[in-house]
Every structure is written in C-alpha cells, then in structure tokens.
Design a protein around this motif. Structure first.
Motif, PDB file in Angstrom:
ATOM      1  N   PRO A  51       1.368  48.108  47.956  1.00 28.40           N
ATOM      2  CA  PRO A  51       2.274  47.530  46.959  1.00 28.40           C
ATOM      3  C   PRO A  51       2.349  48.404  45.712  1.00 28.40           C
ATOM      4  CG  PRO A  51       0.208  46.336  46.983  1.00 28.40           C
ATOM      5  CD  PRO A  51       0.144  47.343  48.097  1.00 28.40           C
ATOM      6  N   ARG A  52       3.346  48.168  44.921  1.00 23.32           N
ATOM      7  CA  ARG A  52       3.490  48.893  43.663  1.00 23.32           C
ATOM      8  C   ARG A  52       2.367  48.490  42.706  1.00 23.32           C
ATOM      9  NH1 ARG A  52       7.486  52.231  43.277  1.00 23.32           N
ATOM     10  NH2 ARG A  52       9.116  52.032  44.808  1.00 23.32           N
ATOM     11  N   PRO A  53       1.953  49.396  41.830  1.00 21.74           N
ATOM     12  CA  PRO A  53       0.838  49.102  40.928  1.00 21.74           C
ATOM     13  C   PRO A  53       1.032  47.846  40.084  1.00 21.74           C
ATOM     14  CG  PRO A  53       1.317  51.438  40.890  1.00 21.74           C
ATOM     15  CD  PRO A  53       2.397  50.774  41.716  1.00 21.74           C
ATOM     16  N   HIS A  54       2.249  47.590  39.611  1.00 19.88           N
ATOM     17  CA  HIS A  54       2.455  46.412  38.765  1.00 19.88           C
ATOM     18  C   HIS A  54       2.302  45.107  39.551  1.00 19.88           C
ATOM     19  CE1 HIS A  54       6.536  45.560  40.260  1.00 19.88           C
ATOM     20  NE2 HIS A  54       6.733  46.871  40.217  1.00 19.88           N
ATOM     21  N   SER A  55       2.389  45.198  40.888  1.00 18.19           N
ATOM     22  CA  SER A  55       2.149  44.010  41.712  1.00 18.19           C
ATOM     23  C   SER A  55       0.659  43.758  41.889  1.00 18.19           C
ATOM     24  CB  SER A  55       2.771  44.186  43.100  1.00 18.19           C
ATOM     25  OG  SER A  55       4.154  44.356  43.001  1.00 18.19           O
ATOM     26  N   THR A  56      -0.107  44.837  41.978  1.00 15.73           N
ATOM     27  CA  THR A  56      -1.550  44.737  42.192  1.00 15.73           C
ATOM     28  C   THR A  56      -2.300  44.448  40.894  1.00 15.73           C
ATOM     29  OG1 THR A  56      -1.332  46.341  43.967  1.00 15.73           O
ATOM     30  CG2 THR A  56      -3.541  45.952  43.145  1.00 15.73           C
ATOM     31  N   TYR A  57      -1.883  45.081  39.818  1.00 12.73           N
ATOM     32  CA  TYR A  57      -2.544  44.942  38.519  1.00 12.73           C
ATOM     33  C   TYR A  57      -1.594  44.279  37.532  1.00 12.73           C
ATOM     34  CZ  TYR A  57      -5.437  48.444  40.788  1.00 12.73           C
ATOM     35  OH  TYR A  57      -6.212  49.119  41.684  1.00 12.73           O
ATOM     36  N   PRO A  58      -1.735  42.982  37.318  1.00 10.96           N
ATOM     37  CA  PRO A  58      -0.789  42.263  36.462  1.00 10.96           C
ATOM     38  C   PRO A  58      -0.832  42.697  34.989  1.00 10.96           C
ATOM     39  CG  PRO A  58      -2.534  40.809  37.241  1.00 10.96           C
ATOM     40  CD  PRO A  58      -2.730  42.122  37.900  1.00 10.96           C
ATOM     41  N   ASP A  59      -1.876  43.423  34.571  1.00  9.92           N
ATOM     42  CA  ASP A  59      -1.952  43.880  33.183  1.00  9.92           C
ATOM     43  C   ASP A  59      -1.011  45.046  32.900  1.00  9.92           C
ATOM     44  OD1 ASP A  59      -3.906  41.991  32.823  1.00  9.92           O
ATOM     45  OD2 ASP A  59      -5.565  43.407  33.045  1.00  9.92           O
ATOM     46  N   ILE A  60      -0.507  45.686  33.960  1.00 15.19           N
ATOM     47  CA  ILE A  60       0.412  46.812  33.783  1.00 15.19           C
ATOM     48  C   ILE A  60       1.788  46.278  33.411  1.00 15.19           C
ATOM     49  CG2 ILE A  60       1.617  48.691  34.944  1.00 15.19           C
ATOM     50  CD1 ILE A  60      -0.832  49.097  36.657  1.00 15.19           C
TER      51      ILE A  60
END
Length: 87
Positions: A51-60
């Motif tokens: 998945p895209r980073p913003h999906s994995t890390y909600p702080d992004i």
C-alpha cells in the motif's frame, strides 16, 4: 499526456506523413516497449501488494488521494523503459 505515450504517437504520425518506414518501425517498437512495461508494472504491483505510505502510516500528510498500490513505481519504470527504447 505522458512523454512515453506522446513520443511514439508523434513519431508514428510523422512517419506516416513522410512515409518513413524506419521511423514507423521505431514508433511501433517504443509503443510496444511502453505497453509491455505497463503490463509488467501492474503485475508486479499486484505481486508486491504494497500500500501507499499514507495508507500504512496515518501520521503522514499526503498531498495525493491515490489508493493504488505503490511498488514498483509506474513513473520510474515508464521512464526507464522509454529511455531504454530510445537508446
């Protein structure tokens, strides 16, 4: 329009106008390389299933709302495929 699409399209139009068989062959070759690369990239994206980073890390904080898979990069593989076809 991406350069990987515009380039073979423009080459094909110019080749047809000038009746240049060698240029038409090059246009078809570049279009085929870009097409095969697109299919291969999508197959690899499904295989990696990253998945895209913003999906994995909600702080992004994301400037994009894309929901497609992220690995491998379609832009990078497209650039390399086009450059390789031109060399």
């Amino acid at each position: 329009m991406p350069i990987s699409i515009a380039l073979p399209l423009t080459l094909g139009i110019v080749a047809a106008t000038e009746r240049n068989d060698e240029m038409m062959k090059n246009a078809i070759y570049i279009a085929a390389v870009v097409g095969v690369n697109g299919v291969a990239t999508q197959v690899l994206k499904e295989a990696f299933n990253r998945p895209r980073p913003h999906s994995t890390y909600p702080d992004i904080v994301s400037y994009s709302t894309e929901t497609t898979l992220s690995m491998p990069s379609g832009h990078t593989s497209d650039a390399f495929a086009t450059a390789t076809a031109l060399s």
